[in-house]
Design a protein around this motif. Structure first.
Motif, short mmCIF file in Angstrom:
data_model
loop_
_atom_site.label_atom_id
_atom_site.label_comp_id
_atom_site.label_asym_id
_atom_site.label_seq_id
_atom_site.Cartn_x
_atom_site.Cartn_y
_atom_site.Cartn_z
N UNK A 160 -11.44 -4.14 29.67
CA UNK A 160 -12.07 -2.84 29.85
C UNK A 160 -11.12 -1.76 30.37
N UNK A 161 -9.82 -1.97 30.21
CA UNK A 161 -8.84 -0.94 30.54
C UNK A 161 -8.07 -0.57 29.28
N UNK A 162 -7.88 0.73 29.03
CA UNK A 162 -7.17 1.17 27.82
C UNK A 162 -5.74 0.61 27.78
N UNK B 182 -19.88 -12.92 17.57
CA UNK B 182 -18.80 -13.87 17.24
C UNK B 182 -17.42 -13.27 17.48
N UNK B 183 -17.25 -12.00 17.11
CA UNK B 183 -15.96 -11.34 17.34
C UNK B 183 -15.64 -11.27 18.83
N UNK B 184 -16.61 -10.83 19.62
CA UNK B 184 -16.37 -10.69 21.05
C UNK B 184 -16.21 -12.04 21.73
N UNK C 151 -11.93 -4.23 24.29
CA UNK C 151 -13.33 -4.46 23.97
C UNK C 151 -13.81 -3.48 22.90
N UNK C 152 -13.47 -2.21 23.05
CA UNK C 152 -13.88 -1.20 22.07
C UNK C 152 -13.13 -1.38 20.75
N UNK D 94 -13.04 -5.73 12.46
CA UNK D 94 -12.18 -6.89 12.23
C UNK D 94 -10.70 -6.54 12.41
N UNK D 95 -10.30 -5.36 11.92
CA UNK D 95 -8.90 -4.94 12.06
C UNK D 95 -8.55 -4.72 13.53
N UNK D 96 -9.47 -4.12 14.28
CA UNK D 96 -9.25 -3.91 15.70
C UNK D 96 -9.19 -5.22 16.46
#
Length: 119
Positions: free
Chosen positions: A72-74, A48-50, A84-85, A90-92
């Motif tokens: 997918x790029x920092x 759900x987050x993604x 993505x990471x 939730x905070x991220x």
């Protein structure tokens, strides 16, 4: 061999297949089916987050290739993590969504500035 004995032989051959003792799948196939879903797979804890992040990113960029590049790029605003990471918590996720909101506002402001400059 009579019809009755043929029928009995066939029933003995296939009895396990229809009564639960025979497994139609190989052990390797069953192992793949038993794996827990991860990431963007339906049923994973992060799904759900993604999905929310993907939808909002598509709303901002309007193209899945651009969305994939962005995801997918920092990014320096996310402590050099990929969005993505970063969205693994939730905070991220909120930080990534705030970054997208800023990008969308910047894009809208840029379009508004272009239209006022042309007038």
């Amino acid at each position: 061999m009579g019809t009755r004995s043929n029928k009995q032989r066939i029933c003995r051959l296939f009895h396990g297949r229809f009564h639960g003792t025979f497994h139609w799948r190989s052990a390797e196939e069953q192992a793949w089916l038993d794996l827990a879903p991860v990431g963007r797979e339906f049923g994973s804890p992060d799904y759900e987050r993604l999905e929310q992040l993907d939808g909002y990113a598509f709303d901002v960029f309007g193209d899945m290739v651009l969305v994939h590049e962005w995801l997918f790029h920092p990014h320096p605003s996310l402590d050099d993590m990929t969005p993505d990471a970063c969205a693994s918590t939730e905070a991220g996720l909120q930080k990534a969504l705030d970054l997208l909101a800023g990008l969308k506002l910047g894009a809208c402001a840029g379009v508004a500035n272009k239209s006022t400059n042309q007038d």
